[in-house]
Design an enzyme around this catalytic site. Structure first.
Site, PDB file in Angstrom:
ATOM      1  N   LYS A 138      -2.049   5.034   8.587  1.00 34.05           N
ATOM      2  CA  LYS A 138      -1.236   5.109   7.365  1.00 34.05           C
ATOM      3  C   LYS A 138      -2.140   5.313   6.143  1.00 34.05           C
ATOM      4  O   LYS A 138      -1.897   6.188   5.313  1.00 34.05           O
ATOM      5  CB  LYS A 138      -0.427   3.807   7.199  1.00 34.05           C
ATOM      6  CG  LYS A 138       0.292   3.722   5.858  1.00 34.05           C
ATOM      7  CD  LYS A 138       0.907   2.366   5.562  1.00 34.05           C
ATOM      8  CE  LYS A 138       1.392   2.323   4.113  1.00 34.05           C
ATOM      9  NZ  LYS A 138       2.070   1.095   3.746  1.00 34.05           N
TER      10      LYS A 138
ATOM     11  N   THR B 234       0.872  -1.174   0.000  1.00 33.74           N
ATOM     12  CA  THR B 234       0.000   0.000   0.000  1.00 33.74           C
ATOM     13  C   THR B 234       0.908   1.222   0.000  1.00 33.74           C
ATOM     14  O   THR B 234       1.666   1.427   0.955  1.00 33.74           O
ATOM     15  CB  THR B 234      -0.890   0.038   1.260  1.00 33.74           C
ATOM     16  OG1 THR B 234      -1.640  -1.172   1.318  1.00 33.74           O
ATOM     17  CG2 THR B 234      -1.844   1.213   1.212  1.00 33.74           C
TER      18      THR B 234
ATOM     19  N   LYS C  10      -7.940   1.310  -3.104  1.00 35.16           N
ATOM     20  CA  LYS C  10      -7.604   0.889  -1.733  1.00 35.16           C
ATOM     21  C   LYS C  10      -7.816   2.035  -0.731  1.00 35.16           C
ATOM     22  O   LYS C  10      -8.431   1.851   0.318  1.00 35.16           O
ATOM     23  CB  LYS C  10      -6.142   0.418  -1.720  1.00 35.16           C
ATOM     24  CG  LYS C  10      -5.502   0.306  -0.358  1.00 35.16           C
ATOM     25  CD  LYS C  10      -5.628  -1.053   0.247  1.00 35.16           C
ATOM     26  CE  LYS C  10      -5.105  -1.040   1.672  1.00 35.16           C
ATOM     27  NZ  LYS C  10      -5.227  -2.288   2.346  1.00 35.16           N
TER      28      LYS C  10
HETATM   29  P1  NAD Z   1       6.071  -5.640   7.345  1.00 39.16           P
HETATM   30  O1  NAD Z   1       6.807  -4.479   7.927  1.00 39.16           O
HETATM   31  O2  NAD Z   1       5.798  -6.832   8.194  1.00 39.16           O
HETATM   32  O3  NAD Z   1       6.853  -6.160   6.040  1.00 39.16           O
HETATM   33  C1  NAD Z   1       7.578  -5.335   5.160  1.00 39.16           C
HETATM   34  C2  NAD Z   1       8.897  -6.051   4.882  1.00 39.16           C
HETATM   35  O4  NAD Z   1       9.633  -5.297   3.901  1.00 39.16           O
HETATM   36  C3  NAD Z   1       9.799  -6.175   6.113  1.00 39.16           C
HETATM   37  O5  NAD Z   1      10.040  -7.541   6.404  1.00 39.16           O
HETATM   38  C4  NAD Z   1      11.069  -5.430   5.722  1.00 39.16           C
HETATM   39  O6  NAD Z   1      12.252  -6.052   6.212  1.00 39.16           O
HETATM   40  C5  NAD Z   1      11.001  -5.507   4.217  1.00 39.16           C
HETATM   41  N1  NAD Z   1      11.840  -4.507   3.560  1.00 39.16           N
HETATM   42  C6  NAD Z   1      12.052  -3.233   3.929  1.00 39.16           C
HETATM   43  N2  NAD Z   1      12.932  -2.654   3.083  1.00 39.16           N
HETATM   44  C7  NAD Z   1      13.271  -3.611   2.161  1.00 39.16           C
HETATM   45  C8  NAD Z   1      14.137  -3.630   1.051  1.00 39.16           C
HETATM   46  N3  NAD Z   1      14.817  -2.545   0.695  1.00 39.16           N
HETATM   47  N4  NAD Z   1      14.245  -4.791   0.347  1.00 39.16           N
HETATM   48  C9  NAD Z   1      13.543  -5.891   0.699  1.00 39.16           C
HETATM   49  N5  NAD Z   1      12.707  -5.926   1.760  1.00 39.16           N
HETATM   50  C10 NAD Z   1      12.581  -4.786   2.484  1.00 39.16           C
HETATM   51  O7  NAD Z   1       4.710  -5.031   6.758  1.00 39.16           O
HETATM   52  P2  NAD Z   1       3.415  -5.856   6.268  1.00 39.16           P
HETATM   53  O8  NAD Z   1       2.411  -5.853   7.354  1.00 39.16           O
HETATM   54  O9  NAD Z   1       3.852  -7.123   5.637  1.00 39.16           O
HETATM   55  O10 NAD Z   1       2.841  -4.855   5.166  1.00 39.16           O
HETATM   56  C11 NAD Z   1       3.402  -4.773   3.873  1.00 39.16           C
HETATM   57  C12 NAD Z   1       2.539  -3.863   3.030  1.00 39.16           C
HETATM   58  O11 NAD Z   1       1.208  -4.391   2.979  1.00 39.16           O
HETATM   59  C13 NAD Z   1       2.424  -2.442   3.572  1.00 39.16           C
HETATM   60  O12 NAD Z   1       2.457  -1.545   2.485  1.00 39.16           O
HETATM   61  C14 NAD Z   1       1.082  -2.437   4.272  1.00 39.16           C
HETATM   62  O13 NAD Z   1       0.486  -1.156   4.316  1.00 39.16           O
HETATM   63  C15 NAD Z   1       0.295  -3.384   3.386  1.00 39.16           C
HETATM   64  N6  NAD Z   1      -0.845  -4.036   4.057  1.00 39.16           N
HETATM   65  C16 NAD Z   1      -0.678  -4.591   5.303  1.00 39.16           C
HETATM   66  C17 NAD Z   1      -1.758  -5.205   5.914  1.00 39.16           C
HETATM   67  C18 NAD Z   1      -1.629  -5.814   7.291  1.00 39.16           C
HETATM   68  O14 NAD Z   1      -2.659  -6.144   7.902  1.00 39.16           O
HETATM   69  N7  NAD Z   1      -0.411  -6.043   7.796  1.00 39.16           N
HETATM   70  C19 NAD Z   1      -2.997  -5.254   5.265  1.00 39.16           C
HETATM   71  C20 NAD Z   1      -3.119  -4.737   3.986  1.00 39.16           C
HETATM   72  C21 NAD Z   1      -2.026  -4.111   3.389  1.00 39.16           C
END
Ligand code: NAD
Length: 290
Positions: free
Chosen positions: A237, A87, A162
């Site tokens: 966010k 997102t 979204k």
């Molecule tokens: P998260 O922080 O658990 O995962 C993100 C991952 O990206 C981390 O493991 C981090 O180490 C990795 N990362 C950061 N920089 C990086 C790089 N340069 N190269 C490779 N990996 C890198 O977050 P999440 O909960 O998995 O969410 C991910 C996305 O999904 C976000 O944009 C969030 O808004 C969206 N989202 C989350 C949810 C939820 O319920 N968690 C629901 C819908 C959408």
């Protein structure tokens, strides 16, 4: 189809695991998250992206997406697809898509709803921006990771869908919570309130499926001491992204703005961080008008 998967966090980890379990060859990269079962470990984003048919990214925000895209686009095979499921702000999605298209790639923004539970169960909903042809190419992958995918139009439109959806969700949750708090003060029993509203014109997903009052309606985070679920800071966010987009597009969104301000206060000043976004109800409970 060979897949690179960059960002194996709470959402990306189970999504990549589901693709591997479905028989796809998945190579992943994340600087800190553990590697899910069946996913081959790469040492960098570039290594995960090189030679793949589809590269999926699931990253925290637009700034990180731009950095990762800048790194991996030059090493991706011409004609391959860059499928971003994070997102992010609409402008970052559109800029990254333009960069990818200029490099001879297909680009799609495909943010999800359904949370960690949906990512694990393979029941996410995808909102997809980009070409019809690109959407058709990744449809089999979206089918593994989700239960529904909607093509919303050109690049950035997935993110637009979204944030509009989540702006409605944030505003509606606040309205549902403040109505419960008012009902309390008027001496109206919560079960009676639910029975009326859930079958009347005030019904909504927040009331009927995710009721913020403990012990009322189907099981929800309210029944688990407001453990997320969907954490208040993630709602914040999305509400911030909605306001950023509204400002850029000159759209009048007073309710979205009020919801953003309220969740900001809740998360930053009122210990809302780490609680489900429905914990707005205990916040309103007992408060007066001052
Ligand atoms: P998260 O922080 O658990 O995962 C993100 C991952 O990206 C981390 O493991 C981090 O180490 C990795 N990362 C950061 N920089 C990086 C790089 N340069 N190269 C490779 N990996 C890198 O977050 P999440 O909960 O998995 O969410 C991910 C996305 O999904 C976000 O944009 C969030 O808004 C969206 N989202 C989350 C949810 C939820 O319920 N968690 C629901 C819908 C959408």
């Amino acid at each position: 189809m060979k897949i690179g998967f960059i960002g194996l966090g709470n959402m990306g980890g189970p999504m990549a695991a589901n693709l591997a379990a479905a028989g796809y060859e998945v190579t992943g990269y994340d600087p800190i998250a553990p590697f899910p079962k069946g996913v081959t470990e790469a040492k960098s984003g570039k290594d995960a992206a090189r030679g793949q048919d589809v590269v999926i990214t699931m990253l925290p925000d637009g700034t990180i997406l731009r950095a990762v895209a800048g790194e991996v686009i030059p090493v991706m095979t011409k004609g391959a697809v860059l499928l971003d499921c994070s997102t992010v702000d609409v402008q970052s999605a559109r800029d990254v898509a333009a960069l990818a298209t200029d490099a001879g790639l297909e680009a799609l923004d495909a943010p999800v709803s359904g949370g960690v539970g949906g990512a694990t169960a393979g029941t996410l909903t995808f909102m997809v921006g980009g070409s019809e042809a690109g959407f058709a190419r990744v449809a089999p992958l979206l089918e593994v990771m989700g239960q529904k995918a909607v093509h919303c139009g050109p690049s950035g439109n997935g993110q637009a869908a979204k944030i509009c959806n989540n702006m409605i969700l944030g505003v509606t949750m606040i309205a549902t919570c403040e109505a419960f708090a008012l009902a309390d003060k008027l001496g109206l029993d919560r079960q009676a309130m639910f029975d009326v509203v859930s079958t009347s014109s005030g019904y909504s997903w927040t009331m009927n499926a995710y009721c913020p009052a403990p012990g009322i309606g189907p099981k929800s985070p309210a029944d688990n001491d407001y453990q997320p679920g969907f954490a208040a800071e993630l709602m914040l966010k999305d509400l911030r992204l909605a306001q950023q987009a509204a400002e850029a597009a000159d759209a009048d969104t007073p309710m979205g703005e009020a919801a953003r301000d309220l969740y900001e206060r809740f998360v930053e000043e009122e210990n809302g961080k780490g609680r489900d976004f429905s914990a707005m109800l205990p916040r309103f409970e007992g408060r007066g008008r001052a």
